[in-house]
Design a protein around this motif. Structure first.
Motif, PDB file in Angstrom:
ATOM      1  N   GLY A 181       1.072  -1.645   0.082  1.00 25.53           N
ATOM      2  CA  GLY A 181      -0.157  -0.634  -0.203  1.00 25.53           C
ATOM      3  C   GLY A 181       1.211   1.284   0.252  1.00 25.53           C
ATOM      4  N   GLY A 182       2.259   1.414  -0.801  1.00 20.13           N
ATOM      5  CA  GLY A 182       2.652   2.486  -1.733  1.00 20.13           C
ATOM      6  C   GLY A 182       2.298   2.946  -2.100  1.00 20.13           C
TER       7      GLY A 182
ATOM      8  N   THR B  17       7.037   5.756   0.048  1.00 19.96           N
ATOM      9  CA  THR B  17       6.269   6.172  -0.442  1.00 19.96           C
ATOM     10  C   THR B  17       6.199   8.250   0.297  1.00 19.96           C
ATOM     11  OG1 THR B  17       4.948   5.191  -1.794  1.00 19.96           O
ATOM     12  CG2 THR B  17       4.008   6.948  -0.683  1.00 19.96           C
TER      13      THR B  17
ATOM     14  N   ALA C   2      11.273  12.922  -0.964  1.00 16.28           N
ATOM     15  CA  ALA C   2      11.634  14.472  -1.767  1.00 16.28           C
ATOM     16  C   ALA C   2       9.815  14.565  -2.838  1.00 16.28           C
ATOM     17  CB  ALA C   2      12.582  14.732  -1.749  1.00 16.28           C
ATOM     18  N   ALA C   3       9.611  14.402  -3.607  1.00 18.36           N
ATOM     19  CA  ALA C   3       8.681  14.129  -3.473  1.00 18.36           C
ATOM     20  C   ALA C   3       8.549  15.188  -5.080  1.00 18.36           C
ATOM     21  CB  ALA C   3       7.091  14.306  -3.187  1.00 18.36           C
TER      22      ALA C   3
ATOM     23  N   ALA D 225       5.227  -4.445  -3.896  1.00 20.22           N
ATOM     24  CA  ALA D 225       5.916  -3.942  -2.561  1.00 20.22           C
ATOM     25  C   ALA D 225       7.736  -3.776  -1.934  1.00 20.22           C
ATOM     26  CB  ALA D 225       6.000  -6.135  -2.300  1.00 20.22           C
TER      27      ALA D 225
END
Ligand SMILES: Cc1cc2nc3c(=O)[nH]c(=O)nc-3n(C[C@H](O)[C@H](O)[C@H](O)COP(=O)(O)OP(=O)(O)OC[C@H]3O[C@@H](n4cnc5c(N)ncnc54)[C@H](O)[C@@H]3O)c2cc1C
Length: 408
Positions: free
Chosen positions: A13-14, A46, A50-51, A205
């Motif tokens: 669930g990332g 996630t 740094a997104a 995963a």
């Protein structure tokens, strides 16, 4: 008692798992999709990203995937009636050597080809926009105004929340311990909560994916490699509206972070760790005794040529995590010719926040038996031949790939 049944089961669930769930639930109403996350959603790579949602990249195959991320964000904002508050501050690529200038000239050609806005700007303009910057050694600077960054945890949970709204079943605290196989065909998963039969199993995963792949008889071509960055103390030289910056000559990227500066480097010696040696709960893993200071000291003089205050500004936070790397820095994902009904949404090469939209759409379509809308040939999980993803030799190859990676 008969087993629970689903059309699609996603392990992890990332941002990848949740994006697939969102796209599948949206495009396949009435079908049953279950996401299984053993910890809390987005606890691993996630939430540590740094997104930077960089669209314009040297690797052209990533660009349509990143564009879909922006499309998905806009759709989810409408569905949830909330803003994700992405920060569209733009990005400056600064070239200070002839080689990097020619790379930059290629990059802007790519930007034009994909219909993205860009302009060359002067060193003075760059310094005005980013007051911490000394651009005096730069030879060419390109500014792309439509690039953004976001809060990666919020993005990952936006996908999960919209997926849930559209009928997906998102479960936390459930671990997948085995893949059910009937000969060469995956038929479901064994979990800490019982068995779930599924038409399609998707492995999302992250760093641990090779462990599950092995259970299904696949040597998955990726290795967990550490990424790290620092966040300075707040200072007026870091206005929130300043653009992100990529310094390919230093192998560094920088972006605003709430009145401070977040910056990351590609260290000379990256660290790869076998998936078997990473604890299920990543927060208990010790990434660096010295908070990356040795790595930073190797590049600090070169970085200081652009960011002179780096010597005396306080560093408040050190963040490290694992991304799944490959020797050629291309994603490692898709279907396999060796097994049926199992797909791998893996091998993010440190770009998973940027590409998550396209990854989600691609796997949603493939899981529904439709063609993949993107060309994944460069991402083939078997392109390195018969490798052992747990061997020291393989881990080293993937670590070196991150050290030489240039930007984005
Ligand atoms: C320091 C750092 C900086 C980064 N910066 C950027 C950036 O600027 N831009 C960008 O695009 N990307 C960036 N990334 C990369 C980005 O974070 C990843 O590409 C992305 O988060 C990968 O998402 P994922 O869903 O594949 O993996 P993860 O987020 O790691 O999710 C995998 C999930 O699977 C779960 N899981 C594993 N095994 C099982 C099991 N057996 N049963 C149930 N659940 C299981 C885990 O608990 C985990 O939650 C960065 C990464 C790091 C570490």
């Amino acid at each position: 008692m008969s087993n629970e049944k689903a059309n699609v089961v996603i392990v992890g669930g990332g941002v990848f798992g949740n994006s697939i769930a969102y796209h599948y639930a949206k495009n396949n109403p009435g079908k049953k999709i279950i996401v299984l996350e053993r910890n809390e959603l987005c606890n691993a790579a996630t939430s540590r990203a740094a997104a930077m949602i960089t669209k314009i990249r040297a690797k052209k195959e990533f660009i349509p995937l990143a564009k879909q991320t922006y499309t998905a964000i806009a759709e989810m904002e409408t569905l949830l009636g909330e803003s994700l508050d992405i920060k569209t501050v733009g990005i400056m690529h600064i070239a200070a050597s002839e080689t990097k200038v020619s790379d930059l000239e290629e990059l802007v050609k790519t930007a034009s080809k994909f219909g993205e806005r860009w302009e060359y700007i002067s060193a003075e303009k760059a310094e005005q926009m980013a007051p911490w910057l000394n651009a005096s050694t730069s030879l060419k600077i390109a500014y792309m105004p439509d690039e953004a960054y976001c809060d990666p945890y919020l993005l990952g949970t936006f996908y999960a929340r919209t997926a849930k709204l559209l009928g997906a079943d998102i479960r936390q605290g459930v671990e997948v311990t085995d893949i059910l196989m009937d000969g060469d065909t995956a038929t479901g998963v064994v979990t800490t909560d019982g068995i779930i039969d599924a038409d399609v199993v998707i492995i999302a995963a992250g760093a641990w994916a090779p462990i599950l792949a092995k259970k299904a008889g696949i040597n998955l071509a990726l290795a967990p490699v550490r990424s790290q960055y620092w966040i300075t103390e707040r200072n007026e030289i870091f206005p929130e509206s300043m653009p992100m910056v990529v310094l390919p000559d230093v192998n560094a990227y920088l972006r605003p972070e709430g009145g401070a500066l977040l910056f990351g480097i590609r260290e000379r010696q990256s660290i790869a760790v076998s998936p078997n040696d990473i604890p299920n709960d990543i927060s208990s893993f010790k990434f660096s005794d010295d908070k990356g200071m040795n790595d930073l000291s190797e590049v600090i003089d070169r970085l200081a040529a652009f960011f002179p205050r780096v010597y005396d500004i306080g560093l408040k936070y050190y963040i490290a995590g694992f991304s799944a790397y490959t020797p050629d820095n291309y994603l490692s994902m898709g279907s396999t010719t060796k097994k049926n009904n199992i797909l791998f949404a893996t091998g993010c090469v440190g770009a998973g926040i940027a590409v998550c939209g396209g990854v989600g759409l691609a796997f949603a379509e493939m899981a529904a038996g439709k063609p993949n809308p993107y060309d994944f040939s460069a991402f083939d999980i078997h392109r390195f031949g018969d490798i052992d993803p747990f061997s020291e030799e393989w881990l080293q190859k993937c670590a070196i790939a991150r050290s030489v990676k240039n930007s984005g």
